[in-house]
Motif scaffolding. Structure first.
Motif, mmCIF file in Angstrom:
data_model
loop_
_atom_site.group_PDB
_atom_site.id
_atom_site.type_symbol
_atom_site.label_atom_id
_atom_site.label_comp_id
_atom_site.label_asym_id
_atom_site.label_seq_id
_atom_site.Cartn_x
_atom_site.Cartn_y
_atom_site.Cartn_z
ATOM 1 N N VAL A 24 0.839 -1.201 0.000
ATOM 2 C CA VAL A 24 0.000 0.000 0.000
ATOM 3 C C VAL A 24 0.873 1.251 0.000
ATOM 4 O O VAL A 24 0.610 2.202 -0.743
ATOM 5 N N VAL A 25 1.928 1.244 0.815
ATOM 6 C CA VAL A 25 2.851 2.393 0.845
ATOM 7 C C VAL A 25 3.459 2.603 -0.546
ATOM 8 O O VAL A 25 3.544 3.731 -1.035
ATOM 9 N N LEU A 26 3.858 1.513 -1.197
ATOM 10 C CA LEU A 26 4.399 1.612 -2.559
ATOM 11 C C LEU A 26 3.332 2.161 -3.515
ATOM 12 O O LEU A 26 3.636 2.996 -4.381
ATOM 13 N N GLY A 27 2.092 1.723 -3.343
ATOM 14 C CA GLY A 27 0.991 2.239 -4.165
ATOM 15 C C GLY A 27 0.755 3.721 -3.945
ATOM 16 O O GLY A 27 0.500 4.475 -4.893
ATOM 17 N N VAL A 28 0.852 4.158 -2.705
ATOM 18 C CA VAL A 28 0.686 5.586 -2.395
ATOM 19 C C VAL A 28 1.829 6.382 -3.020
ATOM 20 O O VAL A 28 1.605 7.458 -3.589
ATOM 21 N N ILE A 29 3.042 5.855 -2.924
ATOM 22 C CA ILE A 29 4.193 6.529 -3.543
ATOM 23 C C ILE A 29 3.975 6.652 -5.051
ATOM 24 O O ILE A 29 4.226 7.708 -5.633
ATOM 25 N N MET A 30 3.491 5.571 -5.680
ATOM 26 C CA MET A 30 3.225 5.624 -7.118
ATOM 27 C C MET A 30 2.168 6.671 -7.433
ATOM 28 O O MET A 30 2.279 7.398 -8.430
ATOM 29 N N TYR A 31 1.145 6.756 -6.592
ATOM 30 C CA TYR A 31 0.083 7.736 -6.814
ATOM 31 C C TYR A 31 0.607 9.156 -6.667
ATOM 32 O O TYR A 31 0.354 10.013 -7.513
ATOM 33 N N ASN A 34 2.683 10.250 -9.399
ATOM 34 C CA ASN A 34 1.914 10.235 -10.643
ATOM 35 C C ASN A 34 2.338 9.096 -11.585
ATOM 36 O O ASN A 34 2.376 9.269 -12.798
ATOM 37 N N TYR A 35 2.672 7.952 -11.012
ATOM 38 C CA TYR A 35 2.989 6.756 -11.801
ATOM 39 C C TYR A 35 1.900 5.706 -11.677
ATOM 40 O O TYR A 35 2.084 4.571 -12.101
ATOM 41 N N HIS A 36 0.762 6.031 -11.089
ATOM 42 C CA HIS A 36 -0.282 5.040 -10.846
ATOM 43 C C HIS A 36 -0.967 4.582 -12.133
ATOM 44 O O HIS A 36 -1.465 3.467 -12.194
ATOM 45 N N LEU A 37 -0.981 5.402 -13.149
ATOM 46 C CA LEU A 37 -1.598 4.995 -14.414
ATOM 47 C C LEU A 37 -0.633 4.222 -15.309
ATOM 48 O O LEU A 37 -1.018 3.265 -15.962
ATOM 49 N N ASP A 38 0.599 4.658 -15.324
ATOM 50 C CA ASP A 38 1.603 4.025 -16.176
ATOM 51 C C ASP A 38 2.893 3.879 -15.373
ATOM 52 O O ASP A 38 3.819 4.679 -15.513
ATOM 53 N N PRO A 39 2.954 2.859 -14.505
ATOM 54 C CA PRO A 39 4.114 2.738 -13.618
ATOM 55 C C PRO A 39 5.406 2.439 -14.369
ATOM 56 O O PRO A 39 5.404 1.740 -15.384
ATOM 57 N N HIS A 40 6.468 2.992 -13.858
ATOM 58 C CA HIS A 40 7.797 2.706 -14.384
ATOM 59 C C HIS A 40 8.123 1.254 -14.057
ATOM 60 O O HIS A 40 7.680 0.720 -13.046
ATOM 61 N N TRP A 41 8.909 0.597 -14.889
ATOM 62 C CA TRP A 41 9.226 -0.815 -14.683
ATOM 63 C C TRP A 41 9.910 -1.068 -13.347
ATOM 64 O O TRP A 41 9.801 -2.146 -12.764
ATOM 65 N N SER A 42 10.600 -0.070 -12.822
ATOM 66 C CA SER A 42 11.310 -0.245 -11.551
ATOM 67 C C SER A 42 10.342 -0.517 -10.401
ATOM 68 O O SER A 42 10.694 -1.223 -9.452
ATOM 69 N N PHE A 43 9.121 0.025 -10.463
ATOM 70 C CA PHE A 43 8.139 -0.252 -9.418
ATOM 71 C C PHE A 43 7.783 -1.737 -9.390
ATOM 72 O O PHE A 43 7.606 -2.319 -8.318
ATOM 73 N N SER A 44 7.677 -2.342 -10.554
ATOM 74 C CA SER A 44 7.379 -3.780 -10.614
ATOM 75 C C SER A 44 8.521 -4.599 -10.038
ATOM 76 O O SER A 44 8.296 -5.559 -9.292
#
Length: 176
Positions: A24-31, A34-44
């Protein structure tokens, strides 16, 4: 002489909560980034590495409390359990994000996918794009993404638990 075995539920709950909160923390960071729609591969990559690490630590902690003994079945049970708890927490976050935090999340995602299709397949007609978007909309419902999140977590938990079990297995000497 009977030895007491550790209860898997304690480790499943503790490590499942830890993993779910981290996701969830990682999801909040992505949001926020502004990577929540098209996340960078590093998040995966980061998410996958964290997932594997937490499941491995959970299985290892279970083994340590179990007198140093671990079967593959126990490792799989702990791994799948951790993944289930984390998957439910992640699915709740995804539902909250797409329903309350960003109510037009699915529409934004659909538009982004349409733009990517136009970029990849410039020869597609508007009618073909509309048909593809209509097909995609079936899979872009909050309940569907939540189900996919939970099922994919279970699959990764199964595989990670299996690998952890194969690496760390140590049967009791009197087990056949």
């Amino acid at each position: 002489m009977e030895t007491q075995q550790a209860k898997a539920s304690k480790f499943v709950l503790n490590y499942g909560l830890i993993l779910g909160i981290i996701m969830v923390v990682l999801g909040v960071i992505m949001y926020v980034a502004n990577y929540h729609l098209d996340p960078h591969w590093s998040f995966s990559v980061i998410s996958f590495a964290i997932f594997i690490a937490v499941v491995f630590y959970g299985v290892k902690a279970f083994k340590n409390e179990n007198g140093g003994f671990l079967t593959i079945g126990e490792a799989i049970k702990v791994g799948v359990g951790i993944a289930l708890i984390a998957g439910i927490i992640s699915a709740i976050w995804a539902f909250i994000l797409s329903t309350y935090v960003e109510p037009d999340y699915m529409a934004q995602m659909a538009e982004m996918q349409r733009e990517k299709m136009v970029e990849r397949f410039p020869e597609m007609t508007d009618q073909q794009l509309d048909k593809a978007a209509e097909m995609n909309s079936t899979f872009m419902k909050p309940w569907f993404t939540s189900a996919v999140t939970i099922v994919s977590n279970l699959l990764f938990g199964l595989l990670t638990g299996l690998v952890a079990g194969l690496i760390m297995k140590h049967k009791r000497p009197y087990d056949v």
